[in-house]
Scaffold this active site. Structure first.
Site, PDB file in Angstrom:
ATOM      1  N   GLU A   1       1.277  -0.542  -5.988  1.00  0.00           N
ATOM      2  CA  GLU A   1       0.479  -1.576  -6.040  1.00  0.00           C
ATOM      3  C   GLU A   1       0.921  -2.582  -6.833  1.00  0.00           C
ATOM      4  O   GLU A   1       1.345  -2.194  -8.235  1.00  0.00           O
ATOM      5  CB  GLU A   1      -0.791  -0.990  -6.509  1.00  0.00           C
TER       6      GLU A   1
ATOM      7  N   LYS B   1      -7.373  -5.095  -0.315  1.00  0.00           N
ATOM      8  CA  LYS B   1      -8.130  -4.096  -0.670  1.00  0.00           C
ATOM      9  C   LYS B   1      -9.782  -4.172  -0.366  1.00  0.00           C
ATOM     10  O   LYS B   1     -10.491  -5.546  -0.731  1.00  0.00           O
ATOM     11  CB  LYS B   1      -7.907  -3.742  -2.175  1.00  0.00           C
TER      12      LYS B   1
ATOM     13  N   CYS C   1      -4.866   2.349  -4.167  1.00  0.00           N
ATOM     14  CA  CYS C   1      -5.058   2.967  -5.383  1.00  0.00           C
ATOM     15  C   CYS C   1      -6.594   3.871  -5.010  1.00  0.00           C
ATOM     16  O   CYS C   1      -6.526   4.731  -4.173  1.00  0.00           O
ATOM     17  CB  CYS C   1      -5.190   2.122  -6.478  1.00  0.00           C
TER      18      CYS C   1
END
Length: 523
Positions: A276, A337, A387
């Site tokens: 990330e 995301k 994440c």
């Protein structure tokens, strides 16, 4: 069978409050890195025994639940203090108070569960166990979905290496936690009956103790494979080990950026994954021509690359994204995301002052779609997630209900949890990813900034790993899978509604029986 009588003497009241806190801390300690399913079961059973053996009223039960819940929550995510104080610049007392306040707020859920259980239970171990399992399921679902959800530390994760993990492909982590709660309540009920003088219940107590012991300490058993082996890919996973306070510094940024770019170009595997925000700048902010050069060099090779990078612009908004690059002819790929982190990636209404006080960069992102197409690597559908997103198994499952060619064969998580230093956040996040592989029976690649960078197979076992907090490249192999688990089927199509329905129907049914005065005895 009649309810057990009350205990002959009340539990020493001066001990119940600290004991409840210890039971809550036991829930947290049962998670990674210790991974002690037996401790999770015993600490929860102990908390329920405090309620029953102490003759707690509804208010007292709620108080014990609040104390235990606060210990559980604070013990599970105390490392938020590091991000707020060490990297966010928030004063130490305020950062500690913020963690404690969040823990106490979330502890209202177990407080309500214990109060309702104590009010509605009939005194018989098995019916009371079913009621508590439903209440526990309800509060864990609520914590996982309300206000964007914060399910970190859910009790089912403690069983990733235990026998109850066999239920993960059927029920998911919340179902595993509910089964554990039911077993703990059953044991607590049988123990209370025996302590109250019901000596005839020795066999039932022994049976419940044996079941609890088997669930907590028996060797792990993974159960049936619902998926079959597919194509194998060689992979390279990058771990840059860039401290959060250096990530955007003028002194460290060029060196870290150069290492990531040079390393991914030097890799010789089918797939290369960088973590990330491995590239922490927008492509337009990079040195002139750098992004175009990277794309061109990858196009001239036979490798595929997934790299974390912020994308977007002021007009359309910015996204925390993964860009996919491949050989010539590979269509452009971008994953944005979907499940953003409150305060870190978006600012909840009314809390802008808090984020400004913490000075967090990249504070507001635009949300990506829930169901995103996979990245194709030599015929294998690789589904990225970023994440925090791998906490939400039901959202990953939603990607398994589309066209067959879009059903993921491999999951890939890119993370940067340098925000939390050398804390237990690293092994806890690895444990969460392992539970996702059990639920969906898909391998997971984890390319992280500081750890844990690993390859996990479809049965939750770590096959390749880098030491945390070191720079390096993990080279390994991953085996794609085809087929669907029962959890992937129902959670992918219906989300968590079946679990909500079971919890609510069971609770309402039991409460109604209680209000009508219907007993469970057979006399």
């Amino acid at each position: 069978m009649s309810p057990s009588p009350a205990l002959a003497a009340p539990w020493p009241s001066r001990l119940t409050a600290p004991a409840a806190v210890l039971c809550g801390l036991g829930q947290a300690l049962a998670l990674a890195p210790a991974s002690l399913p037996g401790l999770q079961l015993l600490s929860l059973a102990g908390l329920l025994l405090l309620v029953v053996a102490g003759r707690a009223g509804t208010g007292r039960a709620a108080w014990l639940g609040l104390l235990a819940g606060t210990g559980w929550m604070a013990g599970s995510f105390w490392w938020l203090y590091i991000s707020m104080h060490d990297y966010g610049g928030l004063a130490a007392p305020l950062a500690a108070l913020a963690v404690l306040a969040l823990a106490a707020a979330l502890a209202l859920l177990p407080a309500a569960a214990l109060a309702l259980w104590q009010r509605a239970r009939c005194g018989l171990p098995v019916p009371d166990a079913v009621l508590f399992a439903a209440l526990w399921l309800f509060i864990e679902l609520a914590r996982g979905e309300w206000f964007t959800g914060f399910p970190w530390g859910a009790s089912g994760y403690a069983h990733t290496d235990g026998v109850l993990a066999t239920a993960a492909p059927w029920l998911g982590v919340y179902g595993v936690g509910a089964v554990a709660a039911g077993l703990a309540a059953w044991f607590a009920g049988e123990s209370a009956a025996w302590l109250s003088g019901g000596r005839e219940r020795r066999i039932a107590l022994l049976l419940s103790a044996l079941v609890l012991g088997a669930a907590g300490w028996a060797p792990a058993w993974r159960g049936h494979d619902f998926t079959v082996a597919g194509t194998r890919l060689s992979v390279s996973l990058l771990q840059g080990n860039v401290s959060q306070d250096e990530k955007f510094s003028a002194e460290r940024l060029p060196e870290a950026l150069d290492w990531h770019l040079q390393t991914l170009l030097a890799a010789q595997t089918d797939l290369v994954v960088a973590p990330e925000t491995a590239i922490p700048l927008l492509p337009a902010q990079l040195p002139e021509g750098l992004w175009q050069t990277l794309t061109a060099q990858v196009a001239r090779s036979d490798r595929h690359v997934l790299v974390g990078v912020p994308l977007g612009d002021f007009e359309r908004g910015y996204t925390n994204s993964v860009a996919g690059l491949g050989p010539a002819g590979t269509p452009p790929y971008r994953y944005d995301k979907h499940h953003l982190v409150p305060f870190g990636e978006f600012v909840p209404r009314g809390f802008r002052w808090f984020v400004d006080a913490m000075h967090i960069p990249l504070g507001d992102f635009t949300r990506g779609p829930l169901i995103a197409p996979p990245f194709r690597v030599k015929g294998v559908a690789v589904a990225p997630n970023i994440c925090y997103e791998d906490l939400f198994g039901e959202e990953l499952a939603a990607r398994f209900v589309g066209a067959p060619e879009d059903v993921p064969g491999v999951l890939a998580n890119v993370s940067n949890i340098a925000w939390f230093g050398r804390s237990v956040a690293v092994p806890q996040h690895l444990q969460i990813s392992r539970m996702r592989t059990l639920e969906l029976q898909r391998p997971m690649l984890r390319a992280t900034n500081t750890g844990a960078t690993v390859v996990i197979d479809h049965r939750g076992e770590v096959r390749h790993a880098l030491p945390a907090h070191r720079r390096g490249v993990l080279v390994g192999e991953v085996e794609a899978r085809t087929g669907l688990t029962p959890y992937a089927v129902w959670a992918g199509r219906l989300g968590l509604w079946p679990a909500w329905a079971f919890a609510l129907v069971t609770i309402v049914w039991r409460l109604r029986r209680r209000s009508l005065g219907i007993r469970f005895d057979t006399h």
